[in-house]
Design a protein around this motif. Structure first.
Motif, PDB file in Angstrom:
ATOM      1  N   PHE A 284      26.343  43.019  52.442  1.00 28.67           N
ATOM      2  CA  PHE A 284      27.779  43.178  52.696  1.00 28.67           C
ATOM      3  C   PHE A 284      28.203  42.723  54.099  1.00 28.67           C
ATOM      4  N   LEU A 285      27.235  42.259  54.865  1.00 28.77           N
ATOM      5  CA  LEU A 285      27.606  41.633  56.143  1.00 28.77           C
ATOM      6  C   LEU A 285      28.419  40.360  55.872  1.00 28.77           C
ATOM      7  N   ASP A 286      28.146  39.757  54.729  1.00 25.61           N
ATOM      8  CA  ASP A 286      28.828  38.514  54.353  1.00 25.61           C
ATOM      9  C   ASP A 286      30.168  38.867  53.699  1.00 25.61           C
ATOM     10  N   LYS A 287      31.230  38.405  54.329  1.00 21.67           N
ATOM     11  CA  LYS A 287      32.571  38.732  53.828  1.00 21.67           C
ATOM     12  C   LYS A 287      32.775  38.258  52.392  1.00 21.67           C
ATOM     13  N   ARG A 288      32.144  37.113  52.029  1.00 26.22           N
ATOM     14  CA  ARG A 288      32.348  36.570  50.678  1.00 26.22           C
ATOM     15  C   ARG A 288      31.814  37.534  49.614  1.00 26.22           C
ATOM     16  N   ILE A 289      30.741  38.223  49.958  1.00 28.14           N
ATOM     17  CA  ILE A 289      30.191  39.182  48.978  1.00 28.14           C
ATOM     18  C   ILE A 289      31.112  40.393  48.850  1.00 28.14           C
ATOM     19  N   ARG A 290      31.666  40.797  49.969  1.00 29.30           N
ATOM     20  CA  ARG A 290      32.615  41.923  49.911  1.00 29.30           C
ATOM     21  C   ARG A 290      33.847  41.533  49.082  1.00 29.30           C
ATOM     22  N   GLN A 291      34.320  40.310  49.325  1.00 36.50           N
ATOM     23  CA  GLN A 291      35.493  39.853  48.573  1.00 36.50           C
ATOM     24  C   GLN A 291      35.152  39.729  47.084  1.00 36.50           C
ATOM     25  N   ALA A 292      33.970  39.183  46.810  1.00 34.72           N
ATOM     26  CA  ALA A 292      33.557  39.045  45.405  1.00 34.72           C
ATOM     27  C   ALA A 292      33.498  40.408  44.725  1.00 34.72           C
ATOM     28  N   PHE A 293      32.983  41.394  45.451  1.00 36.64           N
ATOM     29  CA  PHE A 293      32.878  42.750  44.904  1.00 36.64           C
ATOM     30  C   PHE A 293      34.279  43.298  44.583  1.00 36.64           C
ATOM     31  N   ALA A 294      35.202  43.067  45.495  1.00 37.35           N
ATOM     32  CA  ALA A 294      36.569  43.559  45.284  1.00 37.35           C
ATOM     33  C   ALA A 294      37.220  42.887  44.079  1.00 37.35           C
ATOM     34  N   TYR A 295      36.975  41.578  43.932  1.00 40.52           N
ATOM     35  CA  TYR A 295      37.562  40.859  42.785  1.00 40.52           C
ATOM     36  C   TYR A 295      36.888  41.261  41.474  1.00 40.52           C
ATOM     37  N   ALA A 296      35.624  41.669  41.545  1.00 36.75           N
ATOM     38  CA  ALA A 296      34.863  41.952  40.320  1.00 36.75           C
ATOM     39  C   ALA A 296      35.264  43.279  39.668  1.00 36.75           C
ATOM     40  N   ILE A 297      35.775  44.194  40.467  1.00 37.15           N
ATOM     41  CA  ILE A 297      36.045  45.542  39.929  1.00 37.15           C
ATOM     42  C   ILE A 297      37.241  45.523  38.981  1.00 37.15           C
ATOM     43  N   ASP A 298      37.044  46.122  37.824  1.00 37.72           N
ATOM     44  CA  ASP A 298      38.147  46.247  36.875  1.00 37.72           C
ATOM     45  C   ASP A 298      38.869  47.569  37.157  1.00 37.72           C
ATOM     46  N   ARG A 299      39.812  47.498  38.041  1.00 39.62           N
ATOM     47  CA  ARG A 299      40.513  48.713  38.492  1.00 39.62           C
ATOM     48  C   ARG A 299      41.367  49.318  37.375  1.00 39.62           C
ATOM     49  N   GLU A 300      41.949  48.430  36.578  1.00 38.50           N
ATOM     50  CA  GLU A 300      42.782  48.919  35.466  1.00 38.50           C
ATOM     51  C   GLU A 300      41.920  49.703  34.475  1.00 38.50           C
ATOM     52  N   ALA A 301      40.687  49.230  34.280  1.00 36.22           N
ATOM     53  CA  ALA A 301      39.797  49.935  33.341  1.00 36.22           C
ATOM     54  C   ALA A 301      39.436  51.318  33.877  1.00 36.22           C
ATOM     55  N   ILE A 302      39.257  51.413  35.182  1.00 37.79           N
ATOM     56  CA  ILE A 302      38.965  52.734  35.772  1.00 37.79           C
ATOM     57  C   ILE A 302      40.143  53.673  35.529  1.00 37.79           C
ATOM     58  N   VAL A 303      41.341  53.158  35.758  1.00 35.26           N
ATOM     59  CA  VAL A 303      42.543  53.983  35.553  1.00 35.26           C
ATOM     60  C   VAL A 303      42.636  54.410  34.086  1.00 35.26           C
ATOM     61  N   ARG A 304      42.342  53.444  33.223  1.00 42.51           N
ATOM     62  CA  ARG A 304      42.472  53.706  31.784  1.00 42.51           C
ATOM     63  C   ARG A 304      41.432  54.722  31.306  1.00 42.51           C
ATOM     64  N   ILE A 305      40.198  54.548  31.767  1.00 39.13           N
ATOM     65  CA  ILE A 305      39.116  55.375  31.214  1.00 39.13           C
ATOM     66  C   ILE A 305      38.916  56.672  32.005  1.00 39.13           C
ATOM     67  N   ALA A 306      38.955  56.582  33.310  1.00 43.94           N
ATOM     68  CA  ALA A 306      38.717  57.803  34.093  1.00 43.94           C
ATOM     69  C   ALA A 306      39.957  58.689  34.143  1.00 43.94           C
ATOM     70  N   TYR A 307      41.129  58.071  34.118  1.00 44.37           N
ATOM     71  CA  TYR A 307      42.363  58.854  34.307  1.00 44.37           C
ATOM     72  C   TYR A 307      43.293  58.816  33.102  1.00 44.37           C
ATOM     73  N   SER A 308      42.774  58.464  31.948  1.00 46.70           N
ATOM     74  CA  SER A 308      43.590  58.404  30.730  1.00 46.70           C
ATOM     75  C   SER A 308      44.848  57.558  30.937  1.00 46.70           C
ATOM     76  N   GLY A 309      44.774  56.541  31.744  1.00 49.89           N
ATOM     77  CA  GLY A 309      45.892  55.615  31.947  1.00 49.89           C
ATOM     78  C   GLY A 309      46.979  56.148  32.829  1.00 49.89           C
ATOM     79  N   LYS A 310      47.776  57.047  32.290  1.00 49.26           N
ATOM     80  CA  LYS A 310      48.993  57.451  33.014  1.00 49.26           C
ATOM     81  C   LYS A 310      48.736  58.346  34.226  1.00 49.26           C
ATOM     82  N   TYR A 311      47.549  58.885  34.369  1.00 51.08           N
ATOM     83  CA  TYR A 311      47.322  59.792  35.504  1.00 51.08           C
ATOM     84  C   TYR A 311      46.616  59.116  36.675  1.00 51.08           C
TER      85      TYR A 311
END
Lengths: 516, 318
Positions: A284-311
């Motif tokens: 993670f010293l390499d900024k490109r890997i940090r950026q890649a990690f940020a782009y890779a995360i499916d944030r909407e899926a976390i909201v949908r599955i962990a928080y039942s969407g609306k929460y």
């Protein structure tokens, strides 16, 4: 966010107590009933391990009890605006805003029958500044008179009032650094009767409480049920518990149509930092890997599955929560192709295997959160084992052997983040603080320069534009990721009145809660 | 008789010593050591050797294994299991009350289970292969087969939620008096009791069926001895003696096996502490649990052996 001019601070000084009272009393207008015991179960945990020797100390209890036994100089309300609590006046001595004088309320009694004075404030903060991260900016604290104390900071802080409301900013009877706080004595509406470490805390009404006529309840029993939501909800259904705090969003859906209960929501609630280590040898010293990690995360899926969407809500890789008007959404969404290209550019065309990501479950939905996170980054080529650790002792564990000689080492780990003002939230990304993953470099220096500018800017509108610039730096640099967050909930029986939940769990007050 | 008792006591001590050795070696050969509680693999890989050596010294890991084993053994004999790795609390302080509470829960179950199991076993054996036996045996198989967490959940739904007679979750404290704990625990007791009656009843039934089918019982019947005397004074002692060892093992397993039930009901026993110790990787606490649980097995076995010696003349003579 809260913008207080110097005149504004003085005005609030006169009306602070009234504002606090009005805010607390606005939920129910029916005539409150005195007496009774509130028994509640607590599912969340953000504390160090408690044992028989420290279970009464404010640093080792569960956060929900902070405002029951203790008070701070200020309090943050459900809208995340600060109000006076034990202070009646708080103002900087000049425009640098690094020296603050606080006048405390007169006649406030501790549970041991002694009146609180500025000496107690000085003694309490002598302890806090050595032990609480938020209070480390205080370099000197002195009692100017019986009711006036002076704080000297290492730099200006236009949002200092929020520091004084933190859970590790409670006022305790003066004592030496080794013993202060261990007797559990505070100025709060309830005093401790007994404790069973990691299990329960029994409190009774303090007759000498400074808010005359409060609390309404005679007794409060808090039962810790971390990781045992079903046991807690069974207790609620069986009538043993009057309320359960911090329930899973999925449980909210189950109970929503049940007329026997009320559900109180705290918008914003919690989110989670994934600390990206930047010690020598870390990918993670390499900024490109940090950026890649940020782009890779499916944030909407976390909201949908962990928080039942609306929460839930999508985070922006800063510590700000979505309810904060200063929050700037992260530009662009998930982009697996871009993540793969960044990884390839960084020398990992076939993907990368990371060391285990550690997490603890301070809320019931957290294991789901990290399972989704793990699966979603896999699509972009991040092979990332995850490992759950217990809440007890997690803080010490995740910080690891943070030795400067090792290049500020810390673990690849998550930590929970509560809702706070931008001053506190954005300052958590400084190099020295472990939650930034010890981020450094010219962009970091520019970030801190902007922060310092904001901290001596009185006008909230101007601060907001500075905060937006700071967030833009974070979006580009990705020192850490904060993928998503969710609202928090308490469920209570219908006969429990005036028990609103709070996005800062340590700011919950039961002063005006009553049992019909 | 005395020599037999002494021989069994000596055997129990040897077993305990072997158990202590096994527990120590088992925790020794696991990958990593106590440092893993606070350090991850990459943390260890990049830590300067001097710092690592210092940390090992602080935890006593720099000493040779035999030396540590002797220290461990010396501590165990005084019920000193060391201190926890994270909070540095004496392990015995963490284990003592939960162990007491689990013994209270297990003891209450046994006190109720043994007479009920005797009743079930006798009735079932007396009417062997008749409708009564079939019903009891079927119920026993179901009671023994259904996992305790399922039984517990069903009991909570029935007797705490739908019909709120008993607490669904235990709010009593760890150091509360035994009676306070028991008063709060009818559902955990009932949950374990169902399986216990089913198991012990089955064990006794087998013994009783065999005893009632012996020539000796037949002769008693022919000589006109009343049925109740045959069952309670002749067949039952003969059936109980071979069942004692099984019952003793069950009693020992009960205390260490009620972990799941304790978690379902948030009972302040060993289950909660064991789970906490495992998730926190508190090696010393886990060692203490393992030794105490194994010690209970040895103790109950010894008691069963002594009871058999007292009741059975043939065993004494052999």
């Amino acid at each position: 966010m809260n913008s207080r001019s110097r005149r504004g601070f003085a005005r609030l000084g006169l009306g602070g107590a009234a504002a606090l009272t009005a805010d607390l009393a606005n939920a129910q207008t029916a005539a409150p009933k005195r007496g009774g015991t509130l028994v509640h179960a607590q599912l969340s945990a953000n504390r160090r391990a408690a044992d028989a020797s420290n279970a009464k100390h404010p640093y080792f209890i569960v956060d929900a009890n902070t405002r029951l036994q203790w008070n701070c100089l200020t309090w943050v309300n459900e809208k995340l605006e600060w109000e006076y609590e034990l202070a009646t006046k708080l103002e900087p001595t000049d425009d640098k805003m690094n020296v603050w004088d606080v006048t405390i309320r007169e006649g406030v009694m501790f549970h041991n029958g002694r009146e609180m004075t500025a000496a107690d404030v000085a003694s309490s903060f002598a302890y806090h500044r050595l032990n609480a991260p938020f209070a480390r900016q205080i370099i000197k604290i002195e009692a100017l008179s019986k009711y006036v104390a002076r704080f000297t900071l290492d730099g200006g802080n236009s949002e200092f009032a929020f520091i004084l409301a933190e859970y590790n900013s409670v006022i305790m009877p003066a004592g030496d650094l080794k013993t202060i706080g261990f007797d559990g004595i505070g100025t709060g509406p309830f005093r401790i009767v007994s404790t069973d470490p990691n299990r329960s805390l029994i409190m009774e009404r303090f007759e000498g409480y400074w808010r005359k006529g409060f609390p309404y309840l005679d007794r409060v029993e808090c039962h810790n049920r971390e990781g045992q939501q079903e046991a807690a909800l069974n207790g609620l259904r069986a009538g043993q518990f009057d309320a359960v705090l911090s329930i899973d969003p999925r449980a909210v859906q189950q109970f929503q149509s049940d007329t026997a209960y009320d559900i109180e929501t705290a918008k914003g609630g919690y989110h989670f930092v994934v600390q990206l280590p930047k010690h020598p040898g870390s990918p993670f010293l390499d900024k490109r890997i940090r950026q890649a990690f940020a782009y890779a995360i499916d944030r909407e899926a976390i909201v949908r599955i962990a928080y039942s969407g609306k929460y839930g809500w999508v985070g922006n890789d800063s510590h700000l929560v979505i309810t904060d008007p200063n929050f700037v959404p992260r530009p662009g969404g998930r982009d697996v192709a871009k993540a793969k290209k960044l990884l390839a550019d960084a020398g990992y065309p076939n993907g990368i295997t990371l060391s285990p990501l550690y997490f603890s479950p301070p809320l019931p939905e957290v294991p789901r959160y990290f399972q989704v996170l793990q699966q979603s980054v896999k699509e972009a080529g991040f092979n990332m084992p995850i490992e759950e650790r217990p809440n007890d002792g997690y803080i010490q564990f995740r910080q690891g052997e943070n030795d400067v000689a090792l290049g500020k080492y810390h673990k690849f780990a998550m930590t929970a983040v509560g809702s706070r003002n931008p001053g506190i939230s954005l300052y958590r990304m400084r190099y020295e603080y472990v939650e930034s993953g010890h981020w450094s470099g010219p962009e970091h220096d520019q970030y801190i320069k902007l922060y310092n500018e904001a901290m001596i800017t009185r006008d909230a509108g101007k601060r907001k534009s500075v905060y937006a610039q700071m967030q833009a730096i974070l979006h580009e640099e990705v020192p850490v990721v904060l993928p998503a967050g969710g609202d928090t909930f308490l469920i209570k029986r219908k006969n429990i009145r005036n028990m609103p939940f709070h996005p800062q769990i340590w700011s919950i007050r039961l002063d005006e809660t009553w049992k019909a | 008789m005395l020599s037999a008792v002494l021989r069994r006591l000596a055997l129990s001590l040897v077993t305990l010593l072997m158990l202590a050795t096994y527990v120590f070696v088992a925790t020794e050969i696991l990958p990593g050591d106590a440092l893993d509680v606070s350090l991850s693999a990459d943390e260890l890989s990049m830590m300067p050797p001097a710092r690592l050596a210092q940390m090992k010294r602080e935890l006593g890991l720099d000493r040779p294994a035999p030396e540590r084993f002797l220290a461990f053994l010396g501590g165990v004999t005084q019920l000193d299991f060391g201190r926890t790795l994270i909070s540095k609390t004496p392990v015995i302080d963490i284990v003592a009350f939960p162990l007491r509470n689990s013994l209270i829960l297990g003891g209450a179950v046994l006190v109720a289970a043994i007479p009920l199991a005797l009743f079930v076993g006798i009735v079932s054996a007396y009417w062997f292969r008749r409708a009564t036996d079939t019903i009891i045996s079927s119920a026993a198989i179901i009671g023994y087969s259904v996992p305790e967490f399922v039984i517990g959940t069903v009991l909570v739904i029935l007797f705490a939620v739908a019909w709120p007679l008993f607490p669904a979750t235990i709010t009593a404290n760890t150091k509360d008096p035994a009676l306070a704990l028991l008063a709060a625990s009818p559902l955990p007791v009932a949950t374990i009791l169902i399986g216990s009656i089913a198991y012990l009843g089955r064990v006794l039934r087998v013994g009783m069926v065999e005893a009632l089918a012996t020539d000796f019982v037949e002769r008693l019947r022919l000589t006109g001895v009343p049925e109740w005397r045959i069952v309670f004074l002749h067949a039952l002692p003969a059936a109980v003696i071979p069942s004692l060892t099984a019952m003793a093992l069950y009693a020992a397993a009960l205390v260490s096996g009620i972990v799941v039930v304790e978690l379902v009901f948030s009972y302040p026993g060993l289950g909660q502490e064991l789970l906490r110790a495992v998730t926190r990787r508190e090696v010393h606490v886990i060692q203490a649990f393992a030794l105490l649980s194994a010690g209970l097995v040895v103790l109950f076995n010894l008691l069963a052996d002594l009871a058999i010696l007292a009741l059975d003349a043939r065993t004494r003579q052999s």
